[in-house]
Structure formats: C-alpha cells, structure tokens
Design an enzyme around this catalytic site. Sequence first.
Site, PDB file in Angstrom:
ATOM      1  N   CYS A 158       0.834  -1.349  -0.037  1.00  0.00           N
ATOM      2  CA  CYS A 158       0.043  -0.115  -0.002  1.00  0.00           C
ATOM      3  C   CYS A 158       0.887   1.316   0.096  1.00  0.00           C
ATOM      4  CB  CYS A 158      -0.856  -0.005   1.197  1.00  0.00           C
ATOM      5  SG  CYS A 158      -2.311   1.345   1.159  1.00  0.00           S
TER       6      CYS A 158
ATOM      7  N   GLU B  61      -1.513  -8.948   4.276  1.00  0.00           N
ATOM      8  CA  GLU B  61      -1.318  -9.397   5.689  1.00  0.00           C
ATOM      9  C   GLU B  61      -2.522  -9.324   6.448  1.00  0.00           C
ATOM     10  OE1 GLU B  61      -1.821  -4.784   5.959  1.00  0.00           O
ATOM     11  OE2 GLU B  61      -0.851  -6.195   4.644  1.00  0.00           O
TER      12      GLU B  61
ATOM     13  N   HIS C 228      -3.598  -5.112   0.577  1.00  0.00           N
ATOM     14  CA  HIS C 228      -2.915  -5.511   2.160  1.00  0.00           C
ATOM     15  C   HIS C 228      -3.200  -7.090   2.233  1.00  0.00           C
ATOM     16  CE1 HIS C 228      -2.404  -1.626   4.088  1.00  0.00           C
ATOM     17  NE2 HIS C 228      -3.508  -1.176   3.268  1.00  0.00           N
TER      18      HIS C 228
END
Length: 235
Positions: free
Chosen positions: A109, A212, A210
């Site tokens: 990001c 994660e 994202h």
Amino acid sequence: MKPRIAIPEPCSYDAEYSARSLPPYVRAVEAAGGEPVVIPLGLPPEEMAKRITKCSAVLLPGSKADIDPQKFGKERHPKTARADPLRDAADELLLQDAYNLRKPIFGICYGLQSLNVWRTGSLVQDIESESTHSVRGGVMAHEVEIEPRTLLAREIKAGSAGIRVNSSHHQAADLVGDGLRVSARCPEDGTIEALEGTLPGHYVLAVQWHPERTFESDEPSRQLFRSFVDAARKG
C-alpha cells in the site's frame, strides 16, 4: 537461522493507528519463517542505520499518511492526507541500504507509493476524483490482472484470470519510477495494483492491496510473504 526483516513503524503521528496496523505484518512475517525487526521512527540516523544493517530484507508497510506531493512535483490535492517526514526518512534509509546491497524489498500500500516516489515516480493523489475504482472495499473488493512472466505472477502462481484482493487506499502509482515496471492492474479502470523491480537478481515487489490482512485465509497472500522471506533467506 531466520532472516531478519526490517519493518518501519507505520505512522509517527498516530500511535493508535500504528499499534493496530503493525501486528498483522509482524505475524505474517513470523508465519512465513522470518524474524520481524520493527524500526522505531524518529531514531537518530546512526542508530537506525545500525539496526538496518543487521537485517537482510525490508518490508515497507501501509500508513495513515500520504506522501508529500512536492516530492513528485505536484500541488497538494484537497484530499491528500498529512505527510509523515519521519516515516519518509526511515523508508529512504531502508531503500537506499536495500538497493546498495540488493536486499529483498516488499512494499504494501503506502509502501508501494513510497518506493515509487523514491524511484522518481509520481502518484494519483485521490483515485475517487479521477475514476470509479473501489478504494474502501471489503475482504475481496475487486480483481487484479497480473502481467504474465513477472515476479508477481511467478510467486503467486497466478493464472490469466488474476486474483481478487482487498482495497483500502485512496492513492496509487501514476508515473512509474526508474527501474520499476507494472506487474498488475485493476481491469475495471487500469489502476496500478503492483510494481516490481527490473534489475535481474534483485527481489523488489510492491502491491497496493493488504495481503497481511488476509494472510490466514488466502493462499496468494500467504505465498507473497513466503516468497519474500525465502528471498531474504537466500540473500
């Protein structure tokens, strides 16, 4: 021995945001076999440099901030968020060290945007002002089309149909920086969704979504972290 992965704190001026957003990166790196090394923002440059030199790869996380548009020669858009000079300084040190020593780099990001601007690229300051791109989607907000024969395609073993990703950004890469190339776009509007390095033998990959956040439930997200940590292990 587990490879040490340097991760700068996400944001210097919002401790609550950093405390909330940092743990998923740490957990994903640990689950992929790496040892996360959080780099506090605001350290003296000498101390930061000492910590960085002990790491074998760099992960640039998201942030609440936006990059100062003066860095890419643009006037500030009304919707551009506050800049974070301490985060910028940390990213620049990490990137310089990683490029000098060819350490693997993984940007997420804001990390993609930071990498692109550092490489003399520019940004779209507010996507919604220029397109209908979904910027606040849920777990899997839209599809990305991955360019064939790219590092990204190889690492997540993507087919021609691409993958679905989350979306939580209001900026994106515009002019692509030196030594980078586009490896994925949103097919609906052409928004750049991933960049990677063009220098042979240097692992540089950055995504606008994202992974994660979906590491535990999504195989492509897990594979991104595994391939990054594997690259760090190989040196």
